[in-house]
Design a protein around this motif. Structure first.
Motif, PDB file in Angstrom:
ATOM      1  N   ASN A   1      -6.770  -4.321   3.395  1.00 26.78           N
ATOM      2  CA  ASN A   1      -7.291  -4.342   4.764  1.00 26.78           C
ATOM      3  C   ASN A   1      -6.941  -5.640   5.482  1.00 26.78           C
ATOM      4  N   ASP A   2      -7.003  -6.747   4.754  1.00 29.26           N
ATOM      5  CA  ASP A   2      -6.583  -8.020   5.346  1.00 29.26           C
ATOM      6  C   ASP A   2      -5.111  -7.955   5.729  1.00 29.26           C
ATOM      7  N   ALA A   3      -4.332  -7.349   4.835  1.00 25.41           N
ATOM      8  CA  ALA A   3      -2.903  -7.219   5.112  1.00 25.41           C
ATOM      9  C   ALA A   3      -2.682  -6.369   6.362  1.00 25.41           C
ATOM     10  N   TYR A   4      -3.449  -5.301   6.459  1.00 24.29           N
ATOM     11  CA  TYR A   4      -3.272  -4.388   7.598  1.00 24.29           C
ATOM     12  C   TYR A   4      -3.648  -5.083   8.912  1.00 24.29           C
ATOM     13  N   SER A   5      -4.719  -5.875   8.879  1.00 20.19           N
ATOM     14  CA  SER A   5      -5.081  -6.617  10.096  1.00 20.19           C
ATOM     15  C   SER A   5      -3.954  -7.553  10.500  1.00 20.19           C
ATOM     16  N   LEU A   6      -3.434  -8.231   9.512  1.00 21.33           N
ATOM     17  CA  LEU A   6      -2.353  -9.170   9.804  1.00 21.33           C
ATOM     18  C   LEU A   6      -1.136  -8.433  10.343  1.00 21.33           C
ATOM     19  N   TYR A   7      -0.864  -7.309   9.744  1.00 16.98           N
ATOM     20  CA  TYR A   7       0.258  -6.481  10.206  1.00 16.98           C
ATOM     21  C   TYR A   7       0.084  -6.139  11.688  1.00 16.98           C
TER      22      TYR A   7
ATOM     23  N   ASP B   1       9.696  -5.283  10.219  1.00 16.17           N
ATOM     24  CA  ASP B   1      11.026  -4.790   9.895  1.00 16.17           C
ATOM     25  C   ASP B   1      10.908  -3.789   8.750  1.00 16.17           C
ATOM     26  N   ILE B   2      12.041  -3.413   8.183  1.00 14.97           N
ATOM     27  CA  ILE B   2      12.004  -2.413   7.117  1.00 14.97           C
ATOM     28  C   ILE B   2      11.177  -2.903   5.937  1.00 14.97           C
ATOM     29  N   GLY B   3      11.332  -4.185   5.595  1.00 13.51           N
ATOM     30  CA  GLY B   3      10.562  -4.755   4.492  1.00 13.51           C
ATOM     31  C   GLY B   3       9.066  -4.675   4.747  1.00 13.51           C
ATOM     32  N   THR B   4       8.659  -5.029   5.965  1.00 11.84           N
ATOM     33  CA  THR B   4       7.239  -4.970   6.331  1.00 11.84           C
ATOM     34  C   THR B   4       6.696  -3.560   6.120  1.00 11.84           C
ATOM     35  N   CYS B   5       7.446  -2.588   6.645  1.00 14.91           N
ATOM     36  CA  CYS B   5       6.981  -1.205   6.570  1.00 14.91           C
ATOM     37  C   CYS B   5       6.911  -0.717   5.133  1.00 14.91           C
ATOM     38  N   LYS B   6       7.862  -1.127   4.308  1.00 12.53           N
ATOM     39  CA  LYS B   6       7.838  -0.708   2.903  1.00 12.53           C
ATOM     40  C   LYS B   6       6.580  -1.227   2.218  1.00 12.53           C
ATOM     41  N   ILE B   7       6.279  -2.511   2.446  1.00 14.60           N
ATOM     42  CA  ILE B   7       5.097  -3.117   1.826  1.00 14.60           C
ATOM     43  C   ILE B   7       3.835  -2.390   2.282  1.00 14.60           C
ATOM     44  N   MET B   8       3.690  -2.230   3.612  1.00 12.09           N
ATOM     45  CA  MET B   8       2.460  -1.656   4.150  1.00 12.09           C
ATOM     46  C   MET B   8       2.334  -0.174   3.829  1.00 12.09           C
ATOM     47  N   HIS B   9       3.448   0.520   3.829  1.00 13.03           N
ATOM     48  CA  HIS B   9       3.393   1.945   3.527  1.00 13.03           C
ATOM     49  C   HIS B   9       2.906   2.173   2.100  1.00 13.03           C
TER      50      HIS B   9
ATOM     51  N   THR C   1      -4.187   3.021  -1.276  1.00 12.37           N
ATOM     52  CA  THR C   1      -5.621   2.991  -1.023  1.00 12.37           C
ATOM     53  C   THR C   1      -6.093   4.272  -0.355  1.00 12.37           C
ATOM     54  N   GLY C   2      -5.194   5.215  -0.198  1.00 14.91           N
ATOM     55  CA  GLY C   2      -5.584   6.500   0.351  1.00 14.91           C
ATOM     56  C   GLY C   2      -5.756   6.518   1.857  1.00 14.91           C
ATOM     57  N   GLN C   3      -5.274   5.485   2.538  1.00 10.11           N
ATOM     58  CA  GLN C   3      -5.325   5.487   4.012  1.00 10.11           C
ATOM     59  C   GLN C   3      -4.074   6.213   4.517  1.00 10.11           C
ATOM     60  N   LEU C   4      -4.099   7.520   4.311  1.00  6.49           N
ATOM     61  CA  LEU C   4      -2.858   8.278   4.451  1.00  6.49           C
ATOM     62  C   LEU C   4      -2.362   8.407   5.880  1.00  6.49           C
ATOM     63  N   GLU C   5      -3.299   8.463   6.836  1.00  9.54           N
ATOM     64  CA  GLU C   5      -2.846   8.588   8.225  1.00  9.54           C
ATOM     65  C   GLU C   5      -2.114   7.334   8.677  1.00  9.54           C
ATOM     66  N   ASP C   6      -2.685   6.196   8.326  1.00  7.82           N
ATOM     67  CA  ASP C   6      -2.033   4.934   8.679  1.00  7.82           C
ATOM     68  C   ASP C   6      -0.710   4.798   7.940  1.00  7.82           C
ATOM     69  N   ALA C   7      -0.718   5.218   6.681  1.00  7.96           N
ATOM     70  CA  ALA C   7       0.517   5.167   5.894  1.00  7.96           C
ATOM     71  C   ALA C   7       1.596   6.003   6.562  1.00  7.96           C
ATOM     72  N   ASP C   8       1.183   7.163   7.064  1.00  6.47           N
ATOM     73  CA  ASP C   8       2.119   8.063   7.732  1.00  6.47           C
ATOM     74  C   ASP C   8       2.721   7.441   8.986  1.00  6.47           C
ATOM     75  N   LYS C   9       1.846   6.787   9.743  1.00  2.00           N
ATOM     76  CA  LYS C   9       2.321   6.123  10.969  1.00  2.00           C
ATOM     77  C   LYS C   9       3.414   5.108  10.631  1.00  2.00           C
ATOM     78  N   ILE C  10       3.155   4.362   9.566  1.00  3.61           N
ATOM     79  CA  ILE C  10       4.117   3.331   9.173  1.00  3.61           C
ATOM     80  C   ILE C  10       5.393   3.967   8.630  1.00  3.61           C
ATOM     81  N   PHE C  11       5.210   5.097   7.966  1.00  6.46           N
ATOM     82  CA  PHE C  11       6.384   5.793   7.446  1.00  6.46           C
ATOM     83  C   PHE C  11       7.304   6.227   8.593  1.00  6.46           C
TER      84      PHE C  11
END
Length: 247
Positions: A195-201, A212-220, A226-236
RNA sequence: AGAAGAUU
């Protein structure tokens, strides 16, 4: 010799080591045109391929033949030695370089910081950063990235965050770039602080950094875990867009 | 005019 250095460098980059070596030897023996840059190019080629003993052989040879290694030569070899897991040899070379009166620059320090961090010696990496600053050599984005990443991988998450926060507020904050952000994001994720990572993102753009692509890979990967699938999808989606905008 | 370093 300029042209030959470029050629040797290109062959090295293409991993054509034997061709690079053959060309180097020809330049050296038939034309007597090997200079510091030519030597550095061949040392870099072997260093990057992990063939450090060949790199060291060329290093010794150049000195024996009266070509003084410069800061680029030392940095390249230090990087190669560290990449091969030989941090101690890298540190030794660093001392030798100083003894030879060759002043390290920000790239030399960053290579060593990276090496120490990778070897799990992040405390030493941290001290080296302080030392370089004390000696008037300001860390750059590469240095910060290596330091933060190393601290994170040693489990020193808090220290990594402190370095990042301090940089954010410092007059050097222009050094913040997307790769530095990625290193702290990876650190937070590894520590389970998704969650801290996501806020920073979500606030990266305030620092002038854009995912960039690296950021999205990490966050995705993190959000999926953590099962935050909707957010994961957005990043995907964003990841796909970034990839397709490449070509 | 040529050579060296970071995140996934």
């Amino acid at each position: 010799a300029y042209t030959f250095s470029i050629l040797i460098h290109s062959l090295g980059r293409a991993r054509k080591l034997s061709a690079a070596k053959a060309l180097f030897e020809k330049v050296r023996d038939k034309r007597g045109m090997a200079d510091v840059v030519t030597y550095t190019a061949i040392i870099t080629a072997f260093s990057k391929a992990g063939h450090t003993r060949a790199a060291v052989k060329f290093f010794k040879e150049m000195k024996a033949r009266g070509h003084l290694p410069n800061v680029v030569t030392y940095s390249a070899l230090i990087h190669g030695l560290s990449k091969a897991g030989n941090v101690n040899k890298g540190l030794e070379l660093f001392e030798q370089m100083e003894a030879d009166g060759c002043a390290p620059n920000v790239m030399t320090y960053s290579s060593l910081v990276h090496a120490l961090a990778k070897a799990g010696m992040s405390e030493d990496a941290f001290k080296l950063c302080e030392e370089m600053e004390a000696r008037g050599c300001l860390p750059d984005a590469f240095t910060y990235c290596s330091l933060i990443d190393g601290l994170g991988k040693s489990g020193l998450t808090e220290q990594a965050c402190e370095v990042f926060e301090k940089l954010k507020k410092s007059p050097e904050k222009h050094l913040l770039n997307v790769v530095v952000c990625n290193s702290i994001l990876g650190t937070l994720v590894k520590a389970g602080r998704v969650n801290d990572a996501y806020s920073l993102y979500n606030e990266m753009d305030q620092y002038g950094c854009y995912p960039d692509i690296g950021t999205c890979k990490i966050m995705h990967a993190a959000l999926r875990q953590t099962g935050q699938l909707e957010d994961a999808d957005k990043i995907f989606q964003k990841l796909q867009n970034l990839i397709s905008s490449l070509s």
